[in-house]
Each structure stands twice: as structure tokens, then as C-alpha cells.
Design a protein around this motif. Structure first.
Motif, PDB file in Angstrom:
ATOM      1  N   GLN A 169      75.447 -20.397 -68.224  1.00 37.02           N
ATOM      2  CA  GLN A 169      74.486 -20.159 -69.162  1.00 37.02           C
ATOM      3  C   GLN A 169      73.484 -20.982 -69.286  1.00 37.02           C
ATOM      4  OE1 GLN A 169      77.166 -20.075 -72.560  1.00 37.02           O
ATOM      5  NE2 GLN A 169      77.644 -17.755 -72.326  1.00 37.02           N
ATOM      6  N   GLY A 170      72.118 -20.494 -69.264  1.00 32.19           N
ATOM      7  CA  GLY A 170      70.884 -21.401 -69.095  1.00 32.19           C
ATOM      8  C   GLY A 170      70.576 -22.187 -68.009  1.00 32.19           C
ATOM      9  N   LYS A 171      71.435 -21.928 -66.764  1.00 24.69           N
ATOM     10  CA  LYS A 171      71.141 -22.485 -65.463  1.00 24.69           C
ATOM     11  C   LYS A 171      70.154 -21.451 -64.572  1.00 24.69           C
ATOM     12  CE  LYS A 171      73.877 -26.150 -65.985  1.00 24.69           C
ATOM     13  NZ  LYS A 171      75.243 -26.113 -65.335  1.00 24.69           N
ATOM     14  N   GLN A 172      69.281 -22.162 -64.060  1.00 19.94           N
ATOM     15  CA  GLN A 172      68.620 -21.285 -62.812  1.00 19.94           C
ATOM     16  C   GLN A 172      69.421 -21.140 -61.615  1.00 19.94           C
ATOM     17  OE1 GLN A 172      66.090 -19.956 -64.854  1.00 19.94           O
ATOM     18  NE2 GLN A 172      64.914 -19.911 -62.963  1.00 19.94           N
ATOM     19  N   ILE A 173      69.717 -20.013 -61.384  1.00 17.43           N
ATOM     20  CA  ILE A 173      70.845 -19.608 -60.398  1.00 17.43           C
ATOM     21  C   ILE A 173      69.740 -18.950 -59.180  1.00 17.43           C
ATOM     22  CG2 ILE A 173      72.787 -18.532 -59.394  1.00 17.43           C
ATOM     23  CD1 ILE A 173      73.379 -20.951 -61.348  1.00 17.43           C
ATOM     24  N   ASP A 174      69.775 -19.687 -58.113  1.00 15.68           N
ATOM     25  CA  ASP A 174      69.123 -18.748 -56.787  1.00 15.68           C
ATOM     26  C   ASP A 174      69.850 -18.103 -56.032  1.00 15.68           C
ATOM     27  OD1 ASP A 174      67.592 -18.113 -54.751  1.00 15.68           O
ATOM     28  OD2 ASP A 174      66.858 -19.924 -54.200  1.00 15.68           O
ATOM     29  N   LEU A 175      70.231 -16.898 -56.417  1.00 16.68           N
ATOM     30  CA  LEU A 175      71.192 -15.793 -55.881  1.00 16.68           C
ATOM     31  C   LEU A 175      71.044 -15.663 -54.341  1.00 16.68           C
ATOM     32  CD1 LEU A 175      71.399 -13.148 -58.560  1.00 16.68           C
ATOM     33  CD2 LEU A 175      73.118 -14.775 -58.131  1.00 16.68           C
ATOM     34  N   ALA A 176      69.826 -15.929 -54.082  1.00 12.88           N
ATOM     35  CA  ALA A 176      69.514 -15.770 -52.478  1.00 12.88           C
ATOM     36  C   ALA A 176      70.146 -16.776 -51.619  1.00 12.88           C
ATOM     37  CB  ALA A 176      68.045 -15.879 -52.127  1.00 12.88           C
ATOM     38  N   LYS A 177      70.537 -17.997 -52.300  1.00 14.14           N
ATOM     39  CA  LYS A 177      71.468 -19.054 -51.587  1.00 14.14           C
ATOM     40  C   LYS A 177      72.890 -19.173 -51.854  1.00 14.14           C
ATOM     41  CE  LYS A 177      67.417 -22.456 -51.992  1.00 14.14           C
ATOM     42  NZ  LYS A 177      66.883 -23.667 -52.296  1.00 14.14           N
ATOM     43  N   THR A 178      73.251 -18.041 -52.444  1.00 10.86           N
ATOM     44  CA  THR A 178      74.720 -17.864 -52.663  1.00 10.86           C
ATOM     45  C   THR A 178      75.289 -16.816 -51.623  1.00 10.86           C
ATOM     46  OG1 THR A 178      74.289 -15.794 -54.265  1.00 10.86           O
ATOM     47  CG2 THR A 178      74.599 -17.993 -55.109  1.00 10.86           C
ATOM     48  N   TYR A 179      74.532 -16.305 -50.677  1.00 16.31           N
ATOM     49  CA  TYR A 179      74.988 -15.349 -49.838  1.00 16.31           C
ATOM     50  C   TYR A 179      73.911 -15.327 -48.364  1.00 16.31           C
ATOM     51  CZ  TYR A 179      71.876 -11.619 -51.172  1.00 16.31           C
ATOM     52  OH  TYR A 179      70.697 -10.991 -51.570  1.00 16.31           O
ATOM     53  N   THR A 180      74.328 -14.869 -47.146  1.00 18.77           N
ATOM     54  CA  THR A 180      73.570 -14.707 -46.178  1.00 18.77           C
ATOM     55  C   THR A 180      74.068 -13.563 -45.395  1.00 18.77           C
ATOM     56  OG1 THR A 180      72.633 -15.523 -44.060  1.00 18.77           O
ATOM     57  CG2 THR A 180      75.047 -16.035 -44.604  1.00 18.77           C
ATOM     58  N   THR A 181      73.144 -12.623 -45.015  1.00 20.71           N
ATOM     59  CA  THR A 181      73.400 -11.375 -44.253  1.00 20.71           C
ATOM     60  C   THR A 181      73.052 -11.854 -42.775  1.00 20.71           C
ATOM     61  OG1 THR A 181      71.284 -10.609 -44.637  1.00 20.71           O
ATOM     62  CG2 THR A 181      73.055  -9.895 -46.133  1.00 20.71           C
ATOM     63  N   GLU A 182      72.585 -12.900 -42.607  1.00 18.24           N
ATOM     64  CA  GLU A 182      72.210 -13.130 -41.118  1.00 18.24           C
ATOM     65  C   GLU A 182      73.142 -12.989 -39.960  1.00 18.24           C
ATOM     66  OE1 GLU A 182      71.126 -17.331 -38.424  1.00 18.24           O
ATOM     67  OE2 GLU A 182      71.075 -17.594 -40.614  1.00 18.24           O
ATOM     68  N   PHE A 183      74.474 -13.407 -40.424  1.00 21.86           N
ATOM     69  CA  PHE A 183      75.449 -13.432 -39.300  1.00 21.86           C
ATOM     70  C   PHE A 183      76.275 -11.706 -39.131  1.00 21.86           C
ATOM     71  CE2 PHE A 183      75.010 -17.599 -40.804  1.00 21.86           C
ATOM     72  CZ  PHE A 183      75.077 -18.306 -39.669  1.00 21.86           C
ATOM     73  N   VAL A 184      76.382 -11.195 -40.433  1.00 22.36           N
ATOM     74  CA  VAL A 184      76.974  -9.715 -40.204  1.00 22.36           C
ATOM     75  C   VAL A 184      75.760  -8.759 -39.630  1.00 22.36           C
ATOM     76  CG1 VAL A 184      78.506 -10.018 -42.060  1.00 22.36           C
ATOM     77  CG2 VAL A 184      76.401  -9.433 -42.557  1.00 22.36           C
ATOM     78  N   LYS A 185      74.862  -9.024 -40.041  1.00 22.43           N
ATOM     79  CA  LYS A 185      73.975  -8.084 -38.981  1.00 22.43           C
ATOM     80  C   LYS A 185      73.453  -8.385 -37.869  1.00 22.43           C
ATOM     81  CE  LYS A 185      71.087  -7.008 -43.297  1.00 22.43           C
ATOM     82  NZ  LYS A 185      69.972  -6.842 -44.232  1.00 22.43           N
ATOM     83  N   ALA A 186      73.858  -9.469 -37.149  1.00 20.96           N
ATOM     84  CA  ALA A 186      73.776  -9.742 -35.849  1.00 20.96           C
ATOM     85  C   ALA A 186      75.069  -9.512 -35.141  1.00 20.96           C
ATOM     86  CB  ALA A 186      73.304 -11.268 -35.645  1.00 20.96           C
ATOM     87  N   ALA A 187      76.179  -9.185 -35.680  1.00 19.22           N
ATOM     88  CA  ALA A 187      77.388  -9.085 -35.034  1.00 19.22           C
ATOM     89  C   ALA A 187      77.634  -8.012 -34.006  1.00 19.22           C
ATOM     90  CB  ALA A 187      78.491  -8.715 -36.396  1.00 19.22           C
ATOM     91  N   LYS A 188      78.076  -8.133 -33.237  1.00 22.55           N
ATOM     92  CA  LYS A 188      78.305  -7.141 -32.132  1.00 22.55           C
ATOM     93  C   LYS A 188      78.946  -5.864 -32.671  1.00 22.55           C
ATOM     94  CE  LYS A 188      79.877 -11.055 -29.119  1.00 22.55           C
ATOM     95  NZ  LYS A 188      80.977 -11.597 -28.279  1.00 22.55           N
TER      96      LYS A 188
END
Length: 338
Positions: free
Chosen positions: A319-338
Motif C-alpha cells: 500500500q502506498g508504494k509505486q510499483i513498476d509492473l513492467a519490471k515484474t515480468y518479461t515476455t522477451e524470452f517466451v516470444k522468442a521461444a522456438k
């Protein structure tokens, strides 16, 4: 004599070359050795970990993956932060919670879009009809600070209960959870398959809140709730992208296997002791719940906001914290998966 010297030098040179190659191979193997802690790998919500191993997908990627078992996700999280393991198969909500504490971890493969959890209530208490009726009761969770604890606290707050109206009791899952309910140490609790089916089959408990499907999770939590994932420290991910990509390749193949095979076919690839003596029940639970898994490992677009909303409802840490949700996950690897 000259011949001898040349021969010795040639042999010595060849030996050094062989040793250098062996050393290089050894270093490459060491670099690809990855230890992942799973928050209870017999739980169906974390099925992709053991399934990927059973299908041989880690080896196909040239990885030497060791899976360690830990009953509670919060303990697995602590092992990651201590540097004892490189990854955790656990709930995505830890990534949000940890950022609020100044620590950056991220989901690199999102296994599921629903918690796969159920709040069970003991049939010794027929008067309990909803979460609001749990005031004054002991509620089982896998561990304090675990995702089951997070969800329990949220459901209690949503039902109008105040902090302290219920007591969270860490009881793990499987046999320890069942024993705690049988002995009345807990009157209700949050758990997963196959523990759910075992207690329903013996008629010792009934379902109070069901989050095994995407629809059930949306009804209970207000939106898509990304849960089981492979999460790792952001700094480690950035420094080991080739290894992370190989893991993503293996897990995306595993998720596709889940989405294109029946519960019976999946069960055949799992350790037989996971059935807990009831293969039919295990398969039925898989068929009913495998829709919670993503098809491609990609984070559901609306998921992170739901998780932040849930945690913000009860957690003073968030509560009251600024959370940058973009830094809590990445799709870089799954989108590049074979």
C-alpha cells in the motif's frame, strides 16, 4: 635424441589441447547447470516443472536442470534471494511483493492465468456458508507470506473481516494439510490439486471459494490472476540471457504439450507417486483444471494489475508504494521461444 624431444613436445602439446577442450567443455556444462526450486512440485499448479523434466525438454536444450522441492513458495523465494538457486517455480505475486521491498525479480515464463487454489472448509462446520463466516477460525495456508496466505488475507478483507479476525496457520499441502483439517487444527484452508480432490472424495471438506479456472478467479479476485510462473532475479536474467532463453524454450514446449494432450496423457509423464494412490482422481483433476495454464507462457495483459489490486487491498507492505509492473515480468524470452 632430437626425435625424442620433438615427440615429447608433440605429445605434451596434444595433451594440453585435450585438457583445454575438456576444461572448456566442463565450464560450458557448469554454465548450463541451473537449479530451480519449486514450491511443491507434486502440486498440479506447478506441473510444468516436473513435466518438462519428464518429457526431456531440458536436456533437449542442453541444460542440466536440478529441481528442488520446497513446500511453501515463500521459502523458495528466500532461497532465490540468498543465491542458493537460480530460479523459482512459484506465484507471480512474489515479484510484485518483492519490488515493494526494493528487490527486483521477474516472471520470465508465465505458466498460469488462474491460481488453481480452492478455499476448503471442514464439513464439521456446516454453518459456514461464506468467507465472512470464518471469523474466529484458523485458516490453513502453505506458509506465512506465501501466495495462499496473500489470497486468504484478500478474501477475508473482501468479506469485511478485519486483520486479526482469522488466524493463518502454516500447514503445507498434501498429507500435512489434510491432517491439520482432520485434527481440527484448521477449520478451513487454501490448497491445490490433488489435495482438493482427496478431501472432497472422503467428504471431509467442501468448496467455499473456487479459483481453479480463469472464470472462477475473475469472480473471486476481480480479474485475470496470473499465478504459477518461473521467476528469477532480474540481474541474473540480464547476465544469463542464453540460459534463460533455453529455459523458456523448454517451458513453452511444455505448455503446448499441456494444451494439446489429455489429462491421462499428461499423467503418464508424471511420477507415479504424484497420484497419491488415486490415478483416476488425479487425471480428472487435470482435465478439469488444465485450462488455467497459458498456451504460450505469455503474461496475460490484464493480469499484473489484478495482482497489484489484490495485494494492495490488505498488504501494508504494498500500500502506498509505486510499483513498476513492467519490471515484474518479461515476455522477451517466451516470444522468442522456438
Amino acid at each position: 635424441m632430437m626425435f625424442h624431444v620433438k615427440a615429447v613436445r608433440a605429445i605434451a602439446g596434444s595433451t594440453l589441447t585435450v585438457l583445454s577442450l575438456l576444461a572448456a567443455t566442463s565450464l560450458a556444462s557448469a554454465a548450463d547447470k541451473i537449479t530451480i526450486m519449486v514450491g511443491g512440485y507434486e502440486k498440479q499448479i506447478y506441473l510444468p516443472a516436473k513435466l518438462a523434466e519428464g518429457l526431456g525438454y531440458f536436456k533437449d536444450e542442453g541444460l542440466d536442470v536440478e529441481l528442488l522441492n520446497e513446500a511453501a513458495g515463500v521459502d523458495a523465494e528466500n532461497q532465490l534471494l540468498a543465491g542458493a538457486v537460480q530460479g523459482v517455480v512459484g506465484f507471480y505475486d512474489h515479484c510484485v511483493d518483492l519490488q515493494a521491498k526494493g528487490k527486483f525479480v521477474e516472471s520470465v515464463v508465465q505458466f498460469s492465468q488462474a491460481p488453481g487454489e480452492v478455499e476448503l472448509v471442514s464439513n464439521k462446520y456446516p454453518d459456514i456458508k461464506g468467507f465472512g463466516d470464518l471469523k474466529g477460525k484458523n485458516l490453513g495456508v502453505t506458509g506465512l507470506g506465501s501466495s495462499t496466505n496473500f489470497l486468504t488475507l484478500f478474501m477475508a478483507a473482501k468479506a469485511g473481516l478485519k486483520p486479526g479476525d482469522t488466524v493463518s496457520v502454516p500447514v503445507g499441502a498434501g498429507g500435512t494439510f489434510i491432517a491439520a483439517m482432520q485434527q481440527d487444527k484448521i477449520q478451513a484452508g487454501m490448497t491445490t490439486e490433488p489435495t482438493i480432490s482427496r478431501l472432497l472424495k472422503t467428504n471431509e471438506a467442501r468448496v467455499l471459494v473456487d479459483m481453479r479456472t480463469v472464470e472462477g478467479a475473475r469472480a473471486a479476485l476481480g480479474g485475470t490472476y496470473p499465478a504459477a510462473s518461473l521467476y528469477m532475479e532480474t540481474n541474473w536474467v540480464n547476465a544469463h540471457k542464453p540460459e534463460v532463453q533455453k529455459l523458456a524454450n523448454a517451458f513453452v514446449k511444455t505448455l503446448k504439450f499441456i494444451n494439446t494432450h489429455s489429462g491421462a496423457e499428461i499423467a503418464e509423464k508424471m511420477p507415479k507417486d504424484f497420484y497419491v494412490g488415486d490415478k483416476d482422481g488425479y487425471v480428472a483433476a487435470l482435465d478439469a483444471g488444465k485450462g488455467m495454464f497459458t498456451a504460450d507462457g505469455v503474461m496475460p495483459e490484464d493480469g499484473p494489475k489484478t495482482v497489484l489490486s489484490v495485494l494492495s487491498a490488505f498488504s501494508k507492505n504494498v500500500q502506498g508504494k509505486q510499483i513498476d509492473l513492467a519490471k515484474t515480468y518479461t515476455t522477451e524470452f517466451v516470444k522468442a521461444a522456438k
